[in-house]
Write an enzyme that holds these catalytic residues in place. Structure first.
Site, short mmCIF file in Angstrom:
data_model
loop_
_atom_site.label_atom_id
_atom_site.label_comp_id
_atom_site.label_asym_id
_atom_site.label_seq_id
_atom_site.Cartn_x
_atom_site.Cartn_y
_atom_site.Cartn_z
N LYS A 34 4.03 12.01 -9.90
CA LYS A 34 4.03 11.42 -11.25
C LYS A 34 2.65 11.50 -11.86
O LYS A 34 1.63 11.55 -11.14
CB LYS A 34 4.52 9.97 -11.24
N ALA A 125 -3.84 10.23 -2.01
CA ALA A 125 -4.77 9.37 -2.75
C ALA A 125 -5.37 10.12 -3.94
O ALA A 125 -6.57 10.09 -4.18
CB ALA A 125 -5.87 8.79 -1.84
N GLY A 126 -4.49 10.81 -4.67
CA GLY A 126 -4.95 11.63 -5.79
C GLY A 126 -4.55 11.07 -7.15
O GLY A 126 -4.78 11.71 -8.17
N GLY A 131 2.27 9.04 -1.74
CA GLY A 131 2.84 8.19 -0.69
C GLY A 131 4.11 7.50 -1.18
O GLY A 131 5.11 7.40 -0.45
N ASP A 165 4.90 2.08 -7.44
CA ASP A 165 5.32 3.36 -8.03
C ASP A 165 6.60 3.91 -7.38
O ASP A 165 7.08 4.97 -7.80
CB ASP A 165 4.22 4.42 -7.84
O1 C5P Z 1 1.87 -1.16 -5.13
P1 C5P Z 1 0.94 -0.30 -4.36
O2 C5P Z 1 0.93 -0.63 -2.90
O3 C5P Z 1 1.12 1.17 -4.62
O4 C5P Z 1 -0.51 -0.64 -4.90
C1 C5P Z 1 -1.66 -0.24 -4.22
C2 C5P Z 1 -2.83 -1.09 -4.68
O5 C5P Z 1 -3.16 -0.79 -6.05
C3 C5P Z 1 -2.59 -2.59 -4.67
O6 C5P Z 1 -2.86 -3.14 -3.43
C4 C5P Z 1 -3.56 -3.08 -5.74
O7 C5P Z 1 -4.87 -3.15 -5.22
C5 C5P Z 1 -3.55 -1.96 -6.75
N1 C5P Z 1 -2.60 -2.20 -7.86
C6 C5P Z 1 -2.89 -3.18 -8.81
N2 C5P Z 1 -2.03 -3.40 -9.85
C7 C5P Z 1 -0.90 -2.66 -9.97
C8 C5P Z 1 -0.58 -1.67 -9.01
C9 C5P Z 1 -1.46 -1.46 -7.96
O8 C5P Z 1 -3.92 -3.84 -8.72
N3 C5P Z 1 -0.08 -2.89 -11.00
#
Ligand code: C5P
Length: 325
Positions: A34, A125-126, A131, A165
């Site tokens: 995405k 991590a791009g 993931g 995501d």
């Molecule tokens: O939801 P996901 O595990 O992909 O998010 C990874 C990290 O990105 C979270 O631990 C948080 O630090 C940050 N994040 C955030 N706000 C969001 C989505 C992700 O702070 N809406």
């Protein structure tokens, strides 16, 4: 709990499980990367996430996942191929393995034995939700492998548990994401947009980029004004010239602050003929919107020649989310 299929009922009776109707016994799933056409980040919440409003857009850069029954007692076995990068875990902390475990539990199966093969093309991590894509693919694959009678709506709920995501990776195409990104509704688009995707050396961990964003805001940085109304209207026309000026990413400033060299990549892409370029999500991948196929193919070649990026791809969007193939 969901109604379980014949496979799980057979397992309860100690009879062998009929895994799948695919001849080889494997289930294959393709899942796209995405990009965020717009990403507006609100303040940090008590749970550490940030409320946001985003327009997700799935592009034709795919990971492929194969799930197959594992030997009894082997748990989750993850194997990686393609361009996985050094830090992709292969244990139960791999997001695809976590997806298999959570889906199994929700369906009343415990400690599933499943072999998960991941062929990666989406950068790790791009900023392209690689993931999350693999987790979504594992959900779709395991649902078929175990013949679970689970609706798409229930699968979206499990996806939201796995990451912000993941629901969009199931859905694909173009969608607005709210909450922490996990609440999604489809956005109407016409035609196809052509993108050049510039993969950078190294990675930018998402939490670090959000933390940098918080620091910038605390230091007086102002988020971009406005909402996504003009972008959504432009997407409906399918005209890249109208879409280009509406692309916005609040996290771009944070990614540039952690990786200043990305400014050179963005500058080179627009100098070489892109309509515009932005950092994808939390970066460091940069994406360039082009006028059409020819513009994208020549830009990809020229950008690769600058030596500023690790590799370059031409992709189109929107494309559907995780699908069996
Ligand atoms: O939801 P996901 O595990 O992909 O998010 C990874 C990290 O990105 C979270 O631990 C948080 O630090 C940050 N994040 C955030 N706000 C969001 C989505 C992700 O702070 N809406």
């Amino acid at each position: 709990m969901w109604v379980r299929s014949r496979a799980s009922r057979l397992r309860e009776k100690g009879r062998p499980e009929m895994a799948t109707d695919v001849q080889s016994g494997d289930v294959r799933v393709r899942v796209p990367a995405k990009i965020n056409l717009s990403l507006r980040v609100g303040p940090a919440r008590p749970d550490g996430y940030h409320d946001l409003t985003t327009i997700f857009h799935a592009v034709s850069l795919f990971d492929e996942i194969t799930v197959a029954p594992g030997a009894p007692g082997t748990g989750r076995r993850v194997t990686l191929s393609g361009s996985p990068g050094a830090d992709v875990p292969i244990g139960d902390d791999n997001l695809a393995a976590r997806a298999a475990v959570i889906l199994a539990r929700r369906a009343g199966l415990s400690d599933p034995d499943v072999s998960i093969g991941i062929t990666k093309s989406i950068p790790v991590a791009g900023g392209m939700a690689g993931g999350s894509a693999d987790a979504a693919a594992a959900l779709v694959g395991c649902r078929r492998l175990w013949r679970l009678d689970i609706s798409d709506a229930d699968l979206l709920e499990v996806a939201a548990e796995l990451g912000s995501d993941v629901p969009f990776a199931l859905m694909g195409n173009t969608a607005r994401g709210t909450g922490r990104g996990e609440q999604i509704t489809a956005v109407l688009t016409s035609g196809e947009l052509h993108w050049v995707i510039a993969l950078s050396q190294g990675q930018l961990p998402t939490p670090a980029v959000y933390a940098e964003w918080d620091a910038l805001v605390a230091g007086g940085h102002q988020p971009a004004d406005g909402d996504d109304t003009a972008l959504v209207a432009a997407l409906r026309t399918g005209d890249p010239e109208r879409v280009a000026p509406e692309l916005v990413n609040d996290l771009q400033q944070a990614a540039l602050s952690l990786r200043p060299a990305l400014a050179d990549v963005l500058h080179a892409g627009t100098e070489l003929g892109a309509l515009t370029g932005i950092v994808s999500g939390s970066g460091p991948t940069c994406v360039f919107l082009c006028r059409g196929r020819e513009n994208a193919i020549s830009l990809a070649a020229e950008l690769a020649g600058t030596g500023l990026v690790r590799s370059v791809r031409h992709a189109v969007g929107p494309v559907p989310g995780a699908r069996l193939f």
